[in-house]
Design a protein around this motif. Structure first.
Motif, PDB file in Angstrom:
ATOM      1  N   PRO A  25       2.719   1.329 -15.786  1.00 20.61           N
ATOM      2  CA  PRO A  25       2.675   2.513 -14.929  1.00 20.61           C
ATOM      3  C   PRO A  25       2.314   2.114 -13.496  1.00 20.61           C
ATOM      4  O   PRO A  25       1.603   1.124 -13.279  1.00 20.61           O
ATOM      5  CB  PRO A  25       1.582   3.370 -15.566  1.00 20.61           C
ATOM      6  N   SER A  26       2.797   2.861 -12.536  1.00 14.92           N
ATOM      7  CA  SER A  26       2.606   2.493 -11.128  1.00 14.92           C
ATOM      8  C   SER A  26       1.156   2.182 -10.803  1.00 14.92           C
ATOM      9  O   SER A  26       0.851   1.214 -10.093  1.00 14.92           O
ATOM     10  CB  SER A  26       3.115   3.609 -10.210  1.00 14.92           C
ATOM     11  N   GLU A  27       0.231   3.011 -11.332  1.00 16.45           N
ATOM     12  CA  GLU A  27      -1.178   2.829 -11.011  1.00 16.45           C
ATOM     13  C   GLU A  27      -1.786   1.593 -11.672  1.00 16.45           C
ATOM     14  O   GLU A  27      -2.892   1.163 -11.310  1.00 16.45           O
ATOM     15  CB  GLU A  27      -1.977   4.061 -11.413  1.00 16.45           C
ATOM     16  N   GLY A  28      -1.071   0.978 -12.621  1.00 14.88           N
ATOM     17  CA  GLY A  28      -1.608  -0.194 -13.304  1.00 14.88           C
ATOM     18  C   GLY A  28      -0.947  -1.506 -12.940  1.00 14.88           C
ATOM     19  O   GLY A  28      -1.366  -2.572 -13.415  1.00 14.88           O
ATOM     20  N   VAL A  29       0.071  -1.458 -12.075  1.00 16.31           N
ATOM     21  CA  VAL A  29       0.843  -2.675 -11.770  1.00 16.31           C
ATOM     22  C   VAL A  29      -0.018  -3.714 -11.056  1.00 16.31           C
ATOM     23  O   VAL A  29      -0.003  -4.901 -11.411  1.00 16.31           O
ATOM     24  CB  VAL A  29       2.085  -2.329 -10.933  1.00 16.31           C
ATOM     25  N   LEU A  30      -0.784  -3.286 -10.063  1.00 16.88           N
ATOM     26  CA  LEU A  30      -1.610  -4.249  -9.327  1.00 16.88           C
ATOM     27  C   LEU A  30      -2.670  -4.862 -10.228  1.00 16.88           C
ATOM     28  O   LEU A  30      -2.930  -6.073 -10.152  1.00 16.88           O
ATOM     29  CB  LEU A  30      -2.264  -3.582  -8.118  1.00 16.88           C
ATOM     30  N   ASP A  31      -3.276  -4.065 -11.096  1.00 16.19           N
ATOM     31  CA  ASP A  31      -4.265  -4.609 -12.031  1.00 16.19           C
ATOM     32  C   ASP A  31      -3.639  -5.673 -12.924  1.00 16.19           C
ATOM     33  O   ASP A  31      -4.255  -6.715 -13.196  1.00 16.19           O
ATOM     34  CB  ASP A  31      -4.857  -3.490 -12.889  1.00 16.19           C
ATOM     35  N   ALA A  89       0.834  -1.202   0.000  1.00 14.40           N
ATOM     36  CA  ALA A  89       0.000   0.000   0.000  1.00 14.40           C
ATOM     37  C   ALA A  89       0.874   1.259   0.000  1.00 14.40           C
ATOM     38  O   ALA A  89       2.027   1.223   0.416  1.00 14.40           O
ATOM     39  CB  ALA A  89      -0.909  -0.003   1.234  1.00 14.40           C
ATOM     40  N   GLY A  90       0.302   2.357  -0.484  1.00 17.58           N
ATOM     41  CA  GLY A  90       0.958   3.651  -0.364  1.00 17.58           C
ATOM     42  C   GLY A  90       2.096   3.908  -1.318  1.00 17.58           C
ATOM     43  O   GLY A  90       2.908   4.811  -1.092  1.00 17.58           O
ATOM     44  N   GLY A  91       2.209   3.128  -2.385  1.00 20.09           N
ATOM     45  CA  GLY A  91       3.219   3.419  -3.396  1.00 20.09           C
ATOM     46  C   GLY A  91       4.508   2.637  -3.281  1.00 20.09           C
ATOM     47  O   GLY A  91       5.371   2.740  -4.158  1.00 20.09           O
ATOM     48  N   ASN A  92       4.689   1.855  -2.199  1.00 16.02           N
ATOM     49  CA  ASN A  92       5.886   1.030  -2.051  1.00 16.02           C
ATOM     50  C   ASN A  92       5.494  -0.428  -1.854  1.00 16.02           C
ATOM     51  O   ASN A  92       4.441  -0.718  -1.289  1.00 16.02           O
ATOM     52  CB  ASN A  92       6.721   1.480  -0.848  1.00 16.02           C
ATOM     53  N   PHE A  93       6.366  -1.327  -2.304  1.00 19.09           N
ATOM     54  CA  PHE A  93       6.147  -2.748  -2.067  1.00 19.09           C
ATOM     55  C   PHE A  93       6.456  -3.036  -0.603  1.00 19.09           C
ATOM     56  O   PHE A  93       5.547  -3.211   0.207  1.00 19.09           O
ATOM     57  CB  PHE A  93       7.021  -3.570  -3.022  1.00 19.09           C
ATOM     58  N   THR A  94       7.723  -3.033  -0.230  1.00 19.69           N
ATOM     59  CA  THR A  94       8.100  -3.113   1.181  1.00 19.69           C
ATOM     60  C   THR A  94       9.547  -2.670   1.344  1.00 19.69           C
ATOM     61  O   THR A  94      10.400  -2.974   0.499  1.00 19.69           O
ATOM     62  CB  THR A  94       7.918  -4.522   1.784  1.00 19.69           C
ATOM     63  N   ALA A  95       9.801  -1.962   2.435  1.00 22.15           N
ATOM     64  CA  ALA A  95      11.169  -1.545   2.779  1.00 22.15           C
ATOM     65  C   ALA A  95      11.947  -2.666   3.448  1.00 22.15           C
ATOM     66  O   ALA A  95      13.046  -2.438   3.954  1.00 22.15           O
ATOM     67  CB  ALA A  95      11.120  -0.318   3.691  1.00 22.15           C
ATOM     68  N   GLY A  96      11.390  -3.880   3.448  1.00 21.75           N
ATOM     69  CA  GLY A  96      12.096  -5.025   4.001  1.00 21.75           C
ATOM     70  C   GLY A  96      11.824  -5.202   5.482  1.00 21.75           C
ATOM     71  O   GLY A  96      10.811  -4.737   6.013  1.00 21.75           O
ATOM     72  N   ASN A  97      12.718  -5.884   6.158  1.00 22.95           N
ATOM     73  CA  ASN A  97      12.550  -6.136   7.583  1.00 22.95           C
ATOM     74  C   ASN A  97      12.604  -4.836   8.376  1.00 22.95           C
ATOM     75  O   ASN A  97      13.446  -3.967   8.109  1.00 22.95           O
ATOM     76  CB  ASN A  97      13.655  -7.061   8.096  1.00 22.95           C
ATOM     77  N   ASP A  98      11.733  -4.722   9.345  1.00 23.73           N
ATOM     78  CA  ASP A  98      11.802  -3.608  10.282  1.00 23.73           C
ATOM     79  C   ASP A  98      13.089  -3.761  11.095  1.00 23.73           C
ATOM     80  O   ASP A  98      13.250  -4.735  11.832  1.00 23.73           O
ATOM     81  CB  ASP A  98      10.576  -3.627  11.197  1.00 23.73           C
ATOM     82  N   LEU A  99      13.992  -2.798  10.977  1.00 29.02           N
ATOM     83  CA  LEU A  99      15.285  -2.921  11.644  1.00 29.02           C
ATOM     84  C   LEU A  99      15.168  -2.885  13.163  1.00 29.02           C
ATOM     85  O   LEU A  99      16.094  -3.302  13.860  1.00 29.02           O
ATOM     86  CB  LEU A  99      16.234  -1.832  11.157  1.00 29.02           C
ATOM     87  N   ALA A 100      14.043  -2.408  13.680  1.00 27.89           N
ATOM     88  CA  ALA A 100      13.848  -2.455  15.130  1.00 27.89           C
ATOM     89  C   ALA A 100      13.819  -3.901  15.616  1.00 27.89           C
ATOM     90  O   ALA A 100      14.333  -4.217  16.702  1.00 27.89           O
ATOM     91  CB  ALA A 100      12.566  -1.730  15.526  1.00 27.89           C
ATOM     92  N   ASP A 101      13.248  -4.802  14.819  1.00 26.17           N
ATOM     93  CA  ASP A 101      13.235  -6.217  15.190  1.00 26.17           C
ATOM     94  C   ASP A 101      14.643  -6.792  15.148  1.00 26.17           C
ATOM     95  O   ASP A 101      14.998  -7.640  15.969  1.00 26.17           O
ATOM     96  CB  ASP A 101      12.311  -7.009  14.264  1.00 26.17           C
ATOM     97  N   PHE A 102      15.446  -6.362  14.175  1.00 29.10           N
ATOM     98  CA  PHE A 102      16.833  -6.819  14.117  1.00 29.10           C
ATOM     99  C   PHE A 102      17.631  -6.282  15.300  1.00 29.10           C
ATOM    100  O   PHE A 102      18.407  -7.003  15.921  1.00 29.10           O
ATOM    101  CB  PHE A 102      17.489  -6.357  12.815  1.00 29.10           C
ATOM    102  N   ARG A 103      17.417  -5.014  15.612  1.00 32.14           N
ATOM    103  CA  ARG A 103      18.123  -4.403  16.744  1.00 32.14           C
ATOM    104  C   ARG A 103      17.789  -5.120  18.046  1.00 32.14           C
ATOM    105  O   ARG A 103      18.657  -5.318  18.903  1.00 32.14           O
ATOM    106  CB  ARG A 103      17.730  -2.927  16.847  1.00 32.14           C
ATOM    107  N   ASP A 104      16.528  -5.547  18.185  1.00 34.92           N
ATOM    108  CA  ASP A 104      16.065  -6.174  19.424  1.00 34.92           C
ATOM    109  C   ASP A 104      16.187  -7.688  19.414  1.00 34.92           C
ATOM    110  O   ASP A 104      15.697  -8.354  20.323  1.00 34.92           O
ATOM    111  CB  ASP A 104      14.605  -5.784  19.684  1.00 34.92           C
ATOM    112  N   PHE A 105      16.815  -8.234  18.370  1.00 31.73           N
ATOM    113  CA  PHE A 105      16.945  -9.690  18.243  1.00 31.73           C
ATOM    114  C   PHE A 105      17.643 -10.276  19.469  1.00 31.73           C
ATOM    115  O   PHE A 105      18.673  -9.772  19.922  1.00 31.73           O
ATOM    116  CB  PHE A 105      17.743 -10.025  16.982  1.00 31.73           C
ATOM    117  N   ALA A 106      17.071 -11.352  20.005  1.00 31.94           N
ATOM    118  CA  ALA A 106      17.645 -12.039  21.159  1.00 31.94           C
ATOM    119  C   ALA A 106      17.715 -13.526  20.854  1.00 31.94           C
ATOM    120  O   ALA A 106      16.676 -14.181  20.735  1.00 31.94           O
ATOM    121  CB  ALA A 106      16.798 -11.802  22.402  1.00 31.94           C
TER     122      ALA A 106
END
Length: 255
Positions: free
Chosen positions: A185-191, A56-73
């Motif tokens: 075009p970006s607006e047509g990729v999902l279709d 949603a919102g124009g991006n696929f995904t920025a990948g893993n949330d680095l907060a989870d990596f930082r907090d990895f135990a």
């Protein structure tokens, strides 16, 4: 199901929309768990014949949330009897999934946002999409089977450019390299992705799934590579180099 993953159905297609636009759809534990549950449901549901990933919102995904990596135990995330780090469970689920996977990529596809695509059967993207696998820059090894699949798909020279140097590439290069099937075009990729998924879903399912298995072969090799990467990844997450990179990232965001 998490509100960060919006699940919808359309004529035999299950669409999974990553819905965290304020974070460029960076995947946290909650989102991974929702994606795992959705794939498990799709696997068991005989009315689902294809799955589409989108952001949603124009991006696929920025990948893993680095907060989870930082907090990895390690004691919590990979110890016997503990919950397996959900990012690992998700990429294993995608690699072993027996029904067609389709992706609609716009904007950023970072880290797992790119490596996930190697497990998809069809990928559609915008010319402006940006694909990046910045694992080395974070002092981490590749994940998601990338160390095996990227050289197979791109050849060693381009794999080194995009995995070792961590350079990004656009939709046109992804099309040339064979990661993407077509650009729109970006607006047509999902279709475009949904249309392809509906066409897949309309085909005789037993023949479709059998053809996919024959084309891909047994998943043991890729699952073994994912596990080998994960062991190195977990070790690297607690290394001084990685901790320094994560600290620098969060310090830059706090300014």
């Amino acid at each position: 199901m998490s509100e960060k993953i919006i699940v919808s159905r359309d004529r035999g297609v299950l669409r999974l929309l990553m819905n965290r636009p304020e974070k460029k759809n960076a995947l946290d534990r909650e989102m991974y768990r929702a994606l795992i549950a959705a794939l498990d449901e799709a696997d068991r549901d005989e009315t689902v014949h294809a799955v589409v990933f989108a952001g949603a919102g124009g991006n696929f995904t920025a990948g893993n949330d680095l907060a989870d990596f930082r907090d990895f135990a390690p004691g919590r995330d990979i110890a016997p009897g503990a919950e397996i780090f959900p990012a690992l469970t998700f990429v294993r689920a995608a690699a072993a999934f027996e029904k067609p996977l389709v992706a609609a990529v716009t904007g950023d596809a970072v880290g797992v946002g790119t490596t996930l695509l190697f497990h998809c059967d069809l990928v559609y993207a915008s010319s402006e999409a940006r694909f990046t696998m910045p694992f080395i820059d974070l002092a981490l090894p590749p994940e998601g089977g990338a160390s095996l699949l990227v050289p197979q798909r791109f050849g060693m020279a381009k794999a080194s450019q995009y995995l070792l140097l961590g350079e990004s590439f656009d939709g046109a290069e992804a099309l040339r390299l064979g990661l993407v099937n077509a650009l729109a075009p970006s607006e047509g990729v999902l279709d475009l992705a949904m249309d392809a998924a509906r066409r897949l879903a309309a085909k005789p399912s037993q023949a479709l799934f059998a053809a996919r298995r024959l084309m891909r072969g047994e998943p043991n090799d890729i699952l073994s590579r994912i596990d080998a990467e994960a062991a190195l990844f977990a070790k690297a997450l607690t290394s001084p180099e990685a901790r320094e990179r994560f600290a620098a990232f969060f310090a830059s965001r706090a300014r």
